[in-house]
Scaffold this active site. Structure first.
Site, mmCIF file in Angstrom:
data_model
loop_
_atom_site.group_PDB
_atom_site.id
_atom_site.type_symbol
_atom_site.label_atom_id
_atom_site.label_comp_id
_atom_site.label_asym_id
_atom_site.label_seq_id
_atom_site.Cartn_x
_atom_site.Cartn_y
_atom_site.Cartn_z
ATOM 1 N N HIS A 1 0.890 -1.146 -0.166
ATOM 2 C CA HIS A 1 -0.062 -0.199 0.018
ATOM 3 C C HIS A 1 0.885 1.197 0.053
ATOM 4 C CE1 HIS A 1 -4.276 1.670 1.434
ATOM 5 N NE2 HIS A 1 -4.041 1.738 0.101
ATOM 6 N N HIS B 1 -2.721 2.068 12.666
ATOM 7 C CA HIS B 1 -2.021 1.557 11.447
ATOM 8 C C HIS B 1 -2.545 0.072 11.518
ATOM 9 C CE1 HIS B 1 0.343 0.609 7.952
ATOM 10 N NE2 HIS B 1 1.531 0.634 8.416
ATOM 11 N N LYS C 1 -11.421 7.759 18.802
ATOM 12 C CA LYS C 1 -11.626 7.267 17.339
ATOM 13 C C LYS C 1 -12.278 5.897 17.503
ATOM 14 C CE LYS C 1 -8.196 9.752 14.906
ATOM 15 N NZ LYS C 1 -6.896 10.061 14.360
ATOM 16 N N MET D 1 -12.327 2.558 15.802
ATOM 17 C CA MET D 1 -11.485 1.778 15.061
ATOM 18 C C MET D 1 -11.981 1.271 13.560
ATOM 19 S SD MET D 1 -8.536 2.057 16.445
ATOM 20 C CE MET D 1 -8.566 3.439 16.981
ATOM 21 N N GLY D 2 -11.044 1.238 12.689
ATOM 22 C CA GLY D 2 -11.523 0.650 11.461
ATOM 23 C C GLY D 2 -12.168 1.753 10.451
ATOM 24 N N PHE D 3 -12.234 2.941 10.793
ATOM 25 C CA PHE D 3 -12.799 4.028 10.177
ATOM 26 C C PHE D 3 -11.753 4.971 9.762
ATOM 27 C CE2 PHE D 3 -16.489 2.013 11.980
ATOM 28 C CZ PHE D 3 -17.422 2.165 10.791
ATOM 29 N N HIS E 1 -9.292 7.019 6.613
ATOM 30 C CA HIS E 1 -7.965 6.595 6.231
ATOM 31 C C HIS E 1 -7.232 7.876 5.712
ATOM 32 C CE1 HIS E 1 -5.072 4.653 3.545
ATOM 33 N NE2 HIS E 1 -5.500 3.523 4.216
ATOM 34 N N ARG F 1 -10.264 -1.196 -0.970
ATOM 35 C CA ARG F 1 -9.919 -2.777 -0.851
ATOM 36 C C ARG F 1 -11.297 -3.305 -0.076
ATOM 37 N NH1 ARG F 1 -4.923 -1.835 2.738
ATOM 38 N NH2 ARG F 1 -6.256 -0.230 3.347
ATOM 39 N N ASP G 1 -9.300 -2.825 7.623
ATOM 40 C CA ASP G 1 -9.356 -3.410 8.882
ATOM 41 C C ASP G 1 -10.530 -3.696 9.662
ATOM 42 O OD1 ASP G 1 -6.368 -3.549 8.850
ATOM 43 O OD2 ASP G 1 -6.352 -1.543 9.279
ATOM 44 N N ARG H 1 1.977 -8.353 4.617
ATOM 45 C CA ARG H 1 2.728 -6.973 4.254
ATOM 46 C C ARG H 1 4.204 -7.184 3.885
ATOM 47 N NH1 ARG H 1 0.714 -1.677 4.366
ATOM 48 N NH2 ARG H 1 -0.812 -2.778 3.549
HETATM 49 N N1 COA Z 1 -13.039 7.836 14.384
HETATM 50 C C1 COA Z 1 -13.452 9.335 14.691
HETATM 51 N N2 COA Z 1 -13.175 10.142 14.176
HETATM 52 C C2 COA Z 1 -12.081 10.101 13.132
HETATM 53 C C3 COA Z 1 -11.515 8.894 12.790
HETATM 54 C C4 COA Z 1 -12.118 7.748 13.534
HETATM 55 N N3 COA Z 1 -11.709 6.563 13.099
HETATM 56 N N4 COA Z 1 -10.683 8.934 11.584
HETATM 57 C C5 COA Z 1 -10.505 10.355 11.398
HETATM 58 N N5 COA Z 1 -11.423 11.004 12.296
HETATM 59 C C6 COA Z 1 -11.554 12.389 12.584
HETATM 60 C C7 COA Z 1 -10.614 13.042 13.278
HETATM 61 O O1 COA Z 1 -10.873 13.086 14.581
HETATM 62 C C8 COA Z 1 -10.482 14.267 12.596
HETATM 63 O O2 COA Z 1 -11.674 15.145 12.956
HETATM 64 P P1 COA Z 1 -11.640 16.897 13.293
HETATM 65 O O3 COA Z 1 -11.083 17.398 12.116
HETATM 66 O O4 COA Z 1 -12.712 17.029 13.845
HETATM 67 O O5 COA Z 1 -10.521 16.931 14.453
HETATM 68 C C9 COA Z 1 -10.752 14.096 11.123
HETATM 69 O O6 COA Z 1 -11.359 13.038 10.943
HETATM 70 C C10 COA Z 1 -9.422 13.897 10.288
HETATM 71 O O7 COA Z 1 -8.666 12.897 10.939
HETATM 72 P P2 COA Z 1 -7.225 12.623 11.192
HETATM 73 O O8 COA Z 1 -7.092 11.714 12.195
HETATM 74 O O9 COA Z 1 -6.406 14.066 11.100
HETATM 75 O O10 COA Z 1 -6.997 12.017 9.816
HETATM 76 P P3 COA Z 1 -5.883 11.245 9.411
HETATM 77 O O11 COA Z 1 -5.783 11.201 7.971
HETATM 78 O O12 COA Z 1 -4.376 11.665 10.177
HETATM 79 O O13 COA Z 1 -6.122 9.785 9.905
HETATM 80 C C11 COA Z 1 -6.322 7.423 10.452
HETATM 81 C C12 COA Z 1 -6.126 8.525 9.265
HETATM 82 C C13 COA Z 1 -6.294 6.093 9.847
HETATM 83 C C14 COA Z 1 -5.084 7.522 11.478
HETATM 84 C C15 COA Z 1 -7.574 7.891 11.284
HETATM 85 O O14 COA Z 1 -8.755 7.912 10.353
HETATM 86 C C16 COA Z 1 -7.810 6.809 12.430
HETATM 87 O O15 COA Z 1 -7.053 6.934 13.460
HETATM 88 N N6 COA Z 1 -8.652 5.797 12.076
HETATM 89 C C17 COA Z 1 -8.686 4.808 13.125
HETATM 90 C C18 COA Z 1 -7.692 3.704 13.073
HETATM 91 C C19 COA Z 1 -7.705 2.882 11.960
HETATM 92 O O16 COA Z 1 -8.787 2.381 11.602
HETATM 93 N N7 COA Z 1 -6.441 2.643 11.235
HETATM 94 C C20 COA Z 1 -6.198 1.658 10.319
HETATM 95 C C21 COA Z 1 -6.028 2.374 8.935
HETATM 96 S S1 COA Z 1 -5.931 1.512 7.448
#
Ligand code: COA
Length: 373
Positions: free
Chosen positions: A184, A219, A252, A254-256, A258, A267, A310, A335
């Site tokens: 990825h 991640h 946050k 989890m699983g939401f 990106h 995917r 995820d 991976r």
């Molecule tokens: N649950 C709740 N809010 C979420 C969220 C989630 N899973 N993912 C993003 N947001 C919100 C953030 O709180 C933020 O809100 P704000 O602007 O009001 O503060 C906004 O969406 C942007 O999020 P940010 O964390 O800055 O985006 P990012 O691009 O840095 O984050 C992730 C990407 C994957 C780290 C993030 O979506 C996340 O932590 N997801 C949950 C963990 C996960 O599923 N990881 C697997 C990735 S494949």
């Protein structure tokens, strides 16, 4: 102060010919092929070959590749002892990370150059499932089951974990997850691997560091965090109050979300299809799918966020019978292909990765006089 992109969001940090995201459709492409289409028509071994060599294998190439992988699955005795001796309190990702490091240490002068790195990569790919399966079994007080060279990569993993190979739907679902997890772009763990390689450190060190990066719940650790979340929610009627409390506390889901996909992870549809086929056969599957759909809808409404892969692999691995802490090590088994492809690509045209930082601490000041004694 020069402009800083928090978390390097949106920064193009290098070039790669391994994977990309199609600008028109948002689809993940491996060497130009849509990953979901590869998942539908190829085995994981074929995709591993594609990512490493740039083209899908022909019959003879695939056969030689599979034979090489199958012949390297056994663990050296020293590594089996190390795995058996690690505390049961440690996370299975710590075991996977230690195993990668041990394999590097057992080759004090690892073969180098493209040929040597290819060999080391294949060895890691072949041995990682043996480590993960042995670790899951020892946590239940069970003896390890030796790898079976007559079985495919996925079949053999089930055999080593449970002593049997499941039906076609579970196998298909597992294989789909391995294909979709394999690569990825410049994700956090792959970037970590490239940074380590860029210092001209060895491939095992890069993979060890990458496993450490994958462990975190933002991640790869998200797949097991998703299952923990479903367990915490418990039942469908608790979804909305749970979500309100979670978002209210600034946590946050989890699983939401990106970093790259803002309108849905390409995917997910293929992985969802495989999960849905598997889930319809059991009470637990139907219960989980009800939770899955209700939470997906609630998060969409509350935050406009889409599930990532995820969110789907978590319940899928649960229904296949894996322990929740084994989910992220399964991600490693796949991976490791992407990481090592990137290590080899980085080394083929290396430049030390060493960005700048913008200083935000106190301004220059005089060192106060100190009494020496
Ligand atoms: N649950 C709740 N809010 C979420 C969220 C989630 N899973 N993912 C993003 N947001 C919100 C953030 O709180 C933020 O809100 P704000 O602007 O009001 O503060 C906004 O969406 C942007 O999020 P940010 O964390 O800055 O985006 P990012 O691009 O840095 O984050 C992730 C990407 C994957 C780290 C993030 O979506 C996340 O932590 N997801 C949950 C963990 C996960 O599923 N990881 C697997 C990735 S494949």
């Amino acid at each position: 102060m020069s402009e800083v992109q928090r978390g390097l969001a949106g920064v193009v940090a290098g070039t790669t010919a391994i994977s990309s995201i199609d600008e028109q459709t948002g689809t993940l492409l491996y060497r130009g092929y849509p990953a979901p289409e590869l998942a539908a028509s190829c085995r994981f071994e074929e995709v591993a070959y594609l990512l490493w060599h740039g083209e899908l294998p022909d019959r003879a190439q695939l056969s030689a590749f599979e034979q090489a992988e199958r012949s390297q699955r056994d663990l050296p005795e020293g590594l089996a002892e190390v795995v058996a001796g690690l505390p049961l309190s440690c996370h299975p990702m710590d075991v996977a990370r230690t195993a990668a490091s041990w394999l590097g240490a057992s080759e004090p002068s690892p073969p180098s150059g493209p040929e040597g790195n290819q060999q080391s990569s294949l060895g890691l790919l072949a041995k990682m499932p043996t480590v993960v399966a042995m670790d899951q079994r020892r946590r239940h007080g069970l003896e390890a089951i030796a790898p079976d060279p007559g079985l495919s990569y996925s079949e053999n993993f089930f055999h080593m974990c449970f002593g049997s190979v499941p039906g076609p739907e579970a196998l298909r679902c597992f294989e789909t997850s391995l294909v979709l997890y394999a690569e990825h772009g410049f994700n956090a763990s792959t970037f970590a691997a490239r940074v380590i390689s860029s210092t001209l450190s060895d491939l095992y060190s890069a993979v060890t560091g990458a496993i450490g990066a994958l462990k975190g719940p933002l991640h790869g650790g998200a797949n097991e965090a998703v299952m923990a979340m479903f367990a915490e929610i418990g039942s469908v009627d608790r979804v909305e109050p749970w979500l309100a409390a979670t978002l209210g506390a600034g946590r946050k889901v989890m699983g939401f979300g990106h970093r790259v996909y803002k309108h849905g992870d390409s995917r997910v549809p293929a992985m969802y299809e495989a999960l849905a086929q598997l889930a319809r056969h059991s009470e637990e599957g139907r219960r989980l799918m009800a939770l899955y759909h209700r939470l997906e809808a609630a998060v969409r409404e509350a935050k406009g966020l889409y599930p990532n892969v995820d969110y789907v692999t978590g319940p899928a691995y649960h229904l296949m019978g894996f322990d929740t802490p084994t989910f992220t090590p399964i991600f490693v088994m796949s991976r490791v292909v992407g990481w090592t492809a990137h290590v080899m690509e980085q080394l083929s045209d290396n430049a030390l990765i060493r960005p700048l930082s913008a200083y935000t601490g106190v301004a220059r000041r005089e060192v106060p006089a100190r009494s020496s004694g």
